[in-house]
Design a protein around this motif. Structure first.
Motif, short mmCIF file in Angstrom:
data_model
loop_
_atom_site.label_atom_id
_atom_site.label_comp_id
_atom_site.label_asym_id
_atom_site.label_seq_id
_atom_site.Cartn_x
_atom_site.Cartn_y
_atom_site.Cartn_z
N LEU A 214 0.81 -1.22 0.00
CA LEU A 214 0.00 0.00 0.00
C LEU A 214 0.84 1.27 0.00
N ASP A 215 2.05 1.22 0.61
CA ASP A 215 2.90 2.42 0.76
C ASP A 215 3.28 3.01 -0.59
N GLN A 216 3.20 4.32 -0.72
CA GLN A 216 3.69 4.98 -1.92
C GLN A 216 4.13 6.40 -1.59
N ALA A 217 5.30 6.78 -2.07
CA ALA A 217 5.83 8.13 -1.84
C ALA A 217 5.22 9.11 -2.82
N GLY A 218 5.16 10.37 -2.40
CA GLY A 218 4.67 11.43 -3.27
C GLY A 218 5.00 12.78 -2.65
N PRO A 219 4.71 13.87 -3.35
CA PRO A 219 5.04 15.21 -2.82
C PRO A 219 3.84 15.93 -2.19
N ILE A 220 4.14 16.86 -1.30
CA ILE A 220 3.17 17.87 -0.86
C ILE A 220 3.78 19.22 -1.23
N ALA A 221 2.97 20.06 -1.87
CA ALA A 221 3.47 21.34 -2.40
C ALA A 221 2.39 22.41 -2.28
N ARG A 222 2.74 23.64 -2.71
CA ARG A 222 1.76 24.73 -2.58
C ARG A 222 0.81 24.81 -3.76
N THR A 223 1.26 24.37 -4.92
CA THR A 223 0.42 24.45 -6.12
C THR A 223 0.45 23.12 -6.86
N VAL A 224 -0.50 22.96 -7.77
CA VAL A 224 -0.56 21.75 -8.59
C VAL A 224 0.70 21.63 -9.43
N GLU A 225 1.15 22.75 -9.99
CA GLU A 225 2.35 22.70 -10.83
C GLU A 225 3.60 22.35 -10.01
N ASP A 226 3.69 22.89 -8.79
CA ASP A 226 4.82 22.54 -7.92
C ASP A 226 4.84 21.04 -7.63
N ALA A 227 3.66 20.47 -7.36
CA ALA A 227 3.57 19.03 -7.09
C ALA A 227 4.02 18.23 -8.31
N ALA A 228 3.67 18.74 -9.50
CA ALA A 228 4.07 18.07 -10.74
C ALA A 228 5.59 18.09 -10.92
N LEU A 229 6.21 19.23 -10.62
CA LEU A 229 7.67 19.35 -10.74
C LEU A 229 8.36 18.38 -9.79
N LEU A 230 7.86 18.29 -8.56
CA LEU A 230 8.48 17.40 -7.56
C LEU A 230 8.30 15.93 -7.94
N LEU A 231 7.09 15.57 -8.38
CA LEU A 231 6.84 14.16 -8.71
C LEU A 231 7.69 13.71 -9.90
N THR A 232 7.90 14.61 -10.86
CA THR A 232 8.74 14.26 -12.02
C THR A 232 10.14 13.86 -11.56
N SER A 233 10.66 14.56 -10.52
CA SER A 233 11.99 14.21 -10.01
C SER A 233 11.96 12.97 -9.13
N MET A 234 10.94 12.83 -8.31
CA MET A 234 10.87 11.73 -7.35
C MET A 234 10.66 10.37 -8.02
N ALA A 235 9.91 10.34 -9.11
CA ALA A 235 9.50 9.08 -9.74
C ALA A 235 10.61 8.48 -10.58
N GLY A 236 10.42 7.22 -10.95
CA GLY A 236 11.37 6.55 -11.84
C GLY A 236 11.57 5.10 -11.43
N HIS A 237 11.93 4.28 -12.41
CA HIS A 237 12.12 2.85 -12.15
C HIS A 237 13.36 2.62 -11.29
N ASP A 238 13.26 1.65 -10.38
CA ASP A 238 14.37 1.31 -9.50
C ASP A 238 14.45 -0.22 -9.39
N PRO A 239 15.49 -0.82 -9.94
CA PRO A 239 15.60 -2.29 -9.90
C PRO A 239 15.72 -2.84 -8.47
N ARG A 240 16.02 -1.97 -7.49
CA ARG A 240 16.14 -2.43 -6.11
C ARG A 240 14.77 -2.61 -5.43
N ASP A 241 13.71 -2.13 -6.08
CA ASP A 241 12.35 -2.28 -5.55
C ASP A 241 11.59 -3.17 -6.53
N SER A 242 11.24 -4.36 -6.09
CA SER A 242 10.59 -5.33 -6.99
C SER A 242 9.21 -4.87 -7.45
#
Length: 490
Positions: A214-242
């Motif tokens: 169930l756990d999933q990381a994500g951003p909290i920000a002041r605007t919708v666009e700020d949240a979009a900028l943060l999520l673009t950086s936070m996301a991505g495939h990681d072979p260490r997480d199955s």
């Protein structure tokens, strides 16, 4: 306070680009704001030396024309994310002064893009709670107060420190996690934007586990666009997480401002809960009207298994917590309370190290996984979970997204539900379905109640279709024109 702390993430990055100010100046302004905001208890560990060092490195990169997507942006990090060389405790006594020798994938992605770490943010212990009152470091206090009142309010949980820090302008954005609503509910209670992405969109590697499915990381920000900028950086495939999804990460910010004309938005009839405050019902209707005005088609849909979501969640999540938290035994790291023998050492360590809510969930989880009860509870809950996912699948055959309230009330006083776990669990009534089905959900501030406290609307999308949520969220944000800010009392 410096006006630099009032900037959105987007405008701060533009200011850095135009050399209106430096990353060091921006970071110093936020460090000053944090120092002045001690009464909020949003940060459990400040890292000013590290922040200034990162900011200086950012200014050097910018001078060479090598700036990353978030270069120089000061962020707060929820204490659930392991940060190399910086204490990470999940706000539990049992982890003591645990200092990881590794960096979580999500925070590593942020540092790769040039972000600056201001410190670690308070949270409910092991992310178990809806009010940020279970933290070993004490509760976070919401920067918002009711009009003419001095009552301390909850910022929501478990990411209460993240939401309070963003709302109080102590950081430009924050990392958070969402297991049953822990990004979206605090965002709604603090007038911020929070998005829980599709399960697997952000790596869980290096994030202290609560309920792994169930756990999933994500951003909290002041605007919708700020949240979009943060999520673009936070996301991505990681072979260490199955469970990490090997899919491309879109430029989420490019979806903000896109036309939503012709999109079909579903209104689930089961979310009209008995006893829901009239203000939330009214806001929901207002949200429907805004989307209609933007050219969306509104469709009533049914999610018939919604009423079973909370019971199913409070079987699945504690079961996984019971398993995940078995590793905290006083043997390898963290707190250790010696006993006469091995078993007594385990018992004493766990009794002293875990708070009441964590113990409650471990006991529930151990019970539902035990022989004779596994089929009756855990297996049945997993079957219900599948039915809930099927309900969403059927709804998404007819619509592109769903619109619901985020939380059943505005911020409530600290201590109000502390002795009633069931009342506390009901805070997640609109959010847990999204985690059970692994879907993306976003909370956007859309209005205030009679006391001037913020209220949020939730958008739910198809798996991996965060883009539609950013487009629809941008429409709600623009139509709502939410500009209310907490009055500084700290």
């Amino acid at each position: 306070m410096s006006d630099l702390t009032k900037l959105t993430l987007k405008s701060a990055l533009e200011g850095l680009d135009s050399k209106a100010f430096s990353a060091v100046e921006l970071t110093r302004a936020h460090l000053g704001a944090i120092e002045a905001a001690k009464p909020l208890n949003a940060f459990v560990l400040e890292t000013p030396e590290k922040a200034l060092e990162m900011a200086q490195a950012s200014d050097a990169r910018r001078a060479k024309g090598q700036a990353g997507a978030l270069d120089g942006a000061p962020l707060g990090i929820k204490d659930l994310f392991c940060t190399e060389g910086v204490r990470s405790t999940a706000c539990s006594k049992i982890l003591g002064n645990f200092t990881p020798t590794y960096e979580s994938s999500v925070t590593a992605n942020l540092w790769r893009d040039g972000a600056v770490m201001l410190g670690k943010l308070n949270m409910d212990e092991f992310a178990m709670g809806s009010s940020n009152e279970t933290s070993a470091f004490g509760p976070v206090i919401n920067p918002w107060r009711g009009a003419g009142e001095t009552t301390a309010l909850t910022p929501g949980g478990s990411s209460g420190g993240s939401a309070a820090a963003v709302a109080a302008e102590l950081c430009l954005g924050a990392t958070a996690t969402d297991t049953g609503g822990s990004i979206r509910q605090p965002a709604a209670l603090t007038g911020t934007v929070g998005i829980k992405p599709t399960y697997g969109r952000c790596s869980r590697w290096g994030v202290v586990a609560f309920a792994s499915s169930l756990d999933q990381a994500g951003p909290i920000a002041r605007t919708v666009e700020d949240a979009a900028l943060l999520l673009t950086s936070m996301a991505g495939h990681d072979p260490r997480d199955s469970t990490s999804l090997d899919v491309a990460v879109p430029d989420f910010a490019s979806f903000v401002g896109k036309s939503v004309k012709g999109m079909r938005v579903g209104i689930p009839k089961e979310y009209r809960a008995d006893g829901m405050p009239a203000e939330i019902e009214t806001l929901w209707e207002q949200g429907i009207a805004w989307l209609k005005e933007a050219g969306c088609e509104i469709v009533e849909v049914s999610l018939p298994h919604t009423k079973y979501a909370l019971p199913a969640y409070y079987i699945v999540a504690p079961a996984e917590a019971s398993s995940n938290l078995a590793r905290y035994d006083g043997m390898r790291f963290g707190l250790r309370v010696d006993g006469a023998n091995l078993t007594e050492t385990y018992e004493k360590t766990r009794a002293a190290g875990f708070g009441e809510e964590v113990k409650r969930r471990i006991l529930i989880g151990t019970y539902v996984l035990s022989a004779g009860y596994y089929d009756a509870y855990y297996l049945k809950a997993q079957k219900v979970r599948q039915r809930i996912a099927d309900d969403f699948d059927q709804a998404f055959e007819r619509v592109d997204a769903l619109l619901t309230p985020t939380a059943p009330s505005a911020a409530f006083p600290l201590g109000e539900n502390a002795d009633d776990p069931v009342a506390m669990y009901l805070n997640d009534i609109f959010t847990v379905t999204v985690n059970l089905a692994g879907l993306p959900g976003m909370s956007v501030p859309a209005g205030v109640d009679a006391k001037g406290l913020p209220l949020g609307l939730q958008l739910i999308g198809r798996a991996l279709d965060e883009g539609s949520l950013f487009s629809l969220g941008g429409v709600i944000e623009k139509a709502a024109g939410f500009s209310a800010k907490p009055q500084r009392w700290w």
